[in-house]
Design a protein around this motif. Structure first.
Motif, short mmCIF file in Angstrom:
data_model
loop_
_atom_site.label_atom_id
_atom_site.label_comp_id
_atom_site.label_asym_id
_atom_site.label_seq_id
_atom_site.Cartn_x
_atom_site.Cartn_y
_atom_site.Cartn_z
N SER A 48 -1.58 4.82 3.23
CA SER A 48 -0.15 4.51 3.05
C SER A 48 0.68 4.70 4.32
CB SER A 48 0.42 5.35 1.91
OG SER A 48 0.36 6.71 2.26
N VAL A 49 0.01 4.92 5.47
CA VAL A 49 0.74 5.05 6.74
C VAL A 49 0.10 4.15 7.79
CG1 VAL A 49 1.53 7.39 6.25
CG2 VAL A 49 -0.57 7.06 7.56
N CYS B 61 0.83 -1.21 0.00
CA CYS B 61 0.00 0.00 0.00
C CYS B 61 0.86 1.25 0.00
CB CYS B 61 -0.88 0.05 1.25
SG CYS B 61 -2.22 -1.13 1.23
N VAL B 62 2.13 1.09 0.20
CA VAL B 62 3.00 2.25 0.36
C VAL B 62 3.49 2.76 -0.99
CG1 VAL B 62 3.71 1.57 2.67
CG2 VAL B 62 5.04 0.81 0.72
N PRO C 62 6.08 3.83 -3.79
CA PRO C 62 7.37 3.19 -4.13
C PRO C 62 8.58 3.89 -3.50
CG PRO C 62 6.01 3.43 -6.10
CD PRO C 62 5.29 4.14 -4.98
N SER C 63 8.48 5.18 -3.19
CA SER C 63 9.61 5.89 -2.59
C SER C 63 9.62 5.79 -1.07
CB SER C 63 9.55 7.38 -2.97
OG SER C 63 9.61 7.52 -4.37
N GLU C 64 8.61 5.17 -0.49
CA GLU C 64 8.51 5.07 0.97
C GLU C 64 9.64 4.22 1.53
OE1 GLU C 64 7.92 5.54 4.53
OE2 GLU C 64 6.22 6.35 3.41
N THR C 65 10.30 4.72 2.58
CA THR C 65 11.37 3.96 3.21
C THR C 65 11.03 3.51 4.63
OG1 THR C 65 12.43 5.99 3.97
CG2 THR C 65 13.16 5.09 1.84
N LYS C 66 10.02 4.09 5.24
CA LYS C 66 9.69 3.74 6.62
C LYS C 66 8.92 2.42 6.73
CE LYS C 66 7.50 5.54 10.79
NZ LYS C 66 6.86 6.68 11.43
N TYR C 67 8.06 2.16 5.77
CA TYR C 67 7.17 1.00 5.86
C TYR C 67 7.40 0.00 4.74
CZ TYR C 67 4.27 4.28 8.55
OH TYR C 67 3.79 5.20 9.44
N SER C 68 7.24 -1.27 5.06
CA SER C 68 7.08 -2.30 4.03
C SER C 68 5.62 -2.73 3.99
CB SER C 68 7.98 -3.50 4.32
OG SER C 68 7.64 -4.07 5.56
N ARG C 69 4.91 -2.43 5.08
CA ARG C 69 3.48 -2.68 5.18
C ARG C 69 2.92 -1.66 6.16
NH1 ARG C 69 3.90 -8.13 8.79
NH2 ARG C 69 4.04 -7.07 10.78
N GLY D 46 -11.31 11.46 2.43
CA GLY D 46 -11.09 10.26 1.63
C GLY D 46 -9.82 9.55 2.06
N SER D 47 -9.08 9.04 1.09
CA SER D 47 -7.90 8.23 1.38
C SER D 47 -6.79 9.02 2.08
CB SER D 47 -7.36 7.60 0.09
OG SER D 47 -7.09 8.61 -0.86
N ASN D 48 -6.67 10.32 1.77
CA ASN D 48 -5.63 11.12 2.44
C ASN D 48 -5.91 11.20 3.93
OD1 ASN D 48 -4.42 11.58 -0.01
ND2 ASN D 48 -5.38 13.57 -0.30
#
Length: 172
Positions: A92-93, A44-45, A47-54, A85-87
Motif C-alpha cells: 500500500s506504499v 491498493c491503498v 480507503p483512508s489513505e490521502t498520500k497515494y491514489s496509486r 509478507g505484505s507488511n
C-alpha cells in the motif's frame, strides 16, 4: 483499474496489466518476484489513505523490491535484509516509503553510507517460505542481519492467477 481485473492489480497504466510475480522453481517458495518488473498498483491503498491514489512498485534486477543493488557487498557496509509478507513488501506504499527504504534512510542519516536495507518481503509469504528464502539470501548475498516480520493475521490472499498455485501449495 480495468473492468475485467479486480482492485489491487499492477499496471503500467490503467489499461495494461503487468505481472510482478512468477511461479518459483525453488521447492517451497511457490512464487517469487520477476526481476526487473515494475508497475503501478491502482486501488491498493487503504480507503483512508490521502498520500497515494496509486502505488509504484519496482523490482530490482536481483528480484527484490526496491533500488538496484550489487551482489557483492561494498566494503564497510552492513547489509540488512528484511523478510516478511505484505507488511514488509509494502503493497500500500510506493517504493520510497517501504519499511526497508525508510530504515536505510534513518540508519544512514546517523552513519552515512554504512547500511543497505533490502526488501525481501513477498505478499502472503508464510514462515516456511521466508525461511527457505532466507537460506537462499544467505548463500547468495552475504547479509549481516536478517529481520523477519512474522505476524500475519487473516486469510492468505491468493492474488496470483496461476491455476497450478493450489497444487504447488499442496505439494509444499
Amino acid at each position: 483499474v480495468r473492468p475485467d481485473r479486480p482492485p489491487g492489480e499492477w499496471a503500467s497504466d490503467k489499461d495494461q496489466f503487468v505481472e510482478l510475480y512468477m511461479p518459483s522453481d525453488k521447492p517451497g517458495r511457490t512464487y517469487e518476484l520477476i526481476p526487473g518488473a515494475s508497475g503501478d498498483c491502482f486501488d491498493c491503498v487503504h480507503p483512508s489513505e490521502t498520500k497515494y491514489s496509486r502505488t509504484t512498485i519496482t523490482v530490482n534486477s536481483l528480484g527484490f523490491r526496491g533500488p538496484e543493488r550489487d551482489v557483492e557487498k561494498p566494503p564497510g557496509v552492513k547489509r540488512i535484509v528484511i523478510l516478511g509478507g505484505s507488511n514488509t513488501f509494502g503493497i500500500s506504499v510506493s517504493d520510497e516509503d517501504t519499511l526497508s527504504v525508510q530504515l536505510e534512510l534513518v540508519l544512514n542519516s546517523a552513519h552515512p553510507g554504512r547500511f543497505e536495507v533490502w526488501n525481501a518481503g513477498l505478499n502472503a509469504y508464510v514462515t516456511s517460505q521466508k525461511l527457505l528464502y532466507a537460506k537462499e539470501i544467505i548463500a547468495r548475498h552475504s547479509p549481516d542481519i536478517l529481520l523477519f516480520q512474522l505476524s500475519n493475521i487473516g486469510p492468505r490472499p491468493f492474488f496470483y492467477r496461476d491455476k497450478s498455485l493450489g497444487e504447488r501449495f499442496r505439494l509444499d
